[in-house]
Design an enzyme around this catalytic site. Sequence first.
Site, PDB file in Angstrom:
ATOM      1  N   CYS A   1       0.844  -1.206   0.000  1.00 20.65           N
ATOM      2  CA  CYS A   1       0.000   0.000   0.000  1.00 20.65           C
ATOM      3  C   CYS A   1       0.873   1.248   0.000  1.00 20.65           C
ATOM      4  O   CYS A   1       1.543   1.554   0.983  1.00 20.65           O
ATOM      5  CB  CYS A   1      -0.930  -0.079   1.213  1.00 20.65           C
ATOM      6  SG  CYS A   1      -1.482   1.462   1.899  1.00 20.65           S
TER       7      CYS A   1
ATOM      8  N   CYS B   1       0.413   3.869   2.639  1.00 21.45           N
ATOM      9  CA  CYS B   1       0.886   3.413   3.964  1.00 21.45           C
ATOM     10  C   CYS B   1       2.370   3.747   4.146  1.00 21.45           C
ATOM     11  O   CYS B   1       2.812   4.040   5.259  1.00 21.45           O
ATOM     12  CB  CYS B   1       0.702   1.901   4.117  1.00 21.45           C
ATOM     13  SG  CYS B   1      -1.010   1.361   4.058  1.00 21.45           S
TER      14      CYS B   1
END
Lengths: 306, 108
Positions: free
Chosen positions: B31, B34
């Site tokens: 991600c 993230c």
Amino acid sequence: MIYDLIILGAGPAGLAASIYASYHKLSHLVIGDIIGGTATEAVKIKNWPGTEMISGVELMQKFQYHAEGLGGKIVQAKIAGLKKGEEYFEINTNSENYQAKAILVALGTRRRKMNIPGEDKFLGKGVSYCATCDSMFFKNKTVSVVGGGNSAAMAASLLAEHASKVFLIYRGAELRCEPATVDQLKANSKISIIYNTNVLEVNGDKKVESIILDNDYQDSKILKVDGIFVEIGAMPSSDLLNELGVKLNEQGYVAVDQWGKTNVSGVYAAGDIISNTPGFNQIITASADGATAINAVYKYLKEVRK
Amino acid sequence: MSEITLTDANFKIEVLDSEMAVLADFWAPWCGPCQMVGPIVAAIAKEYEGKIKVGKLNVDENPVTASEYGIMSIPTIKIFKRGKIVEEMVGVQPAIAITQKIDKVLAE
């Protein structure tokens, strides 16, 4: 301190501009809320020359280290206001105020939202703007993707690897993504495409349970889904520029000349936010815009503001 | 102190039974957003040392906890106080947005 230049935005355009500003010996500051900008969302970048494959996060870290290594200062903050004073531009963030002789606006774009009831309420509870991040949470579930472009198509394909059923909902009669991609979507038995339809509402209790459509699908306007992925494009983050009187085009992109100069003296713009290649959104073009604009800023500071 | 690694196995001890408030960052390696939150959370762990415990939970390796807390989007940050969720944030947040929430929780 009064800076020669403040660069608003810390994506590819802003960071490349900082590198060029350092070599032009301009005292400058980069202010951005996400260092690396939207480029950090790219999982794999395969078209950055000289590098066969790199993640967006990694490439943007390299940009950041490069800029900082040359003396560029980067402040992570959200810009709250812009003003043109008698002699200097004033930039307010939610924590501090800064002054500069010139500004370079490289604020990029932000994801377009649907602006319908339930969208905000269920963020993180079934409403998502990042299929790459969140597809794994929908294993064997039913999901919908809203949009008809390449990013919507990619999201639908990715989700079909995890979900049991994917509805791709598009307001138009024909998808806008590449023809080869359309064929792939149609060949995937898990994906159903619903054309000429808008989503009006997202409903549920603790998380998303259904969406309301403006047209019947299989005799009902209610479609039961566990998730809704919004992929309806991006819009320029140009709202703050109204205060300065910067000219925008009809879609809200900043109008600039070939050197990144706007209609307001001392205000330049670069990257996804400018009107030259809207929607192209490439790291290489944004970086080039940033570099080009610094050349113009340098001349302005040397000749006009000496 | 740097961040601790939260897992399905230690979540109860490290978070729910913690005397100190805990900021938990739910993330996964694939991600992109993230990865942006990572350094921000690391800096917060240093700045708030002794005031709040900061932990990271990889949702891919720890599906039980992720599912228990209904994680459907990452990055998600949740702040726990005495075993209860008192704040949550979904998506990339600027450092100041996170520290404002921490300050609020600590002041309560």
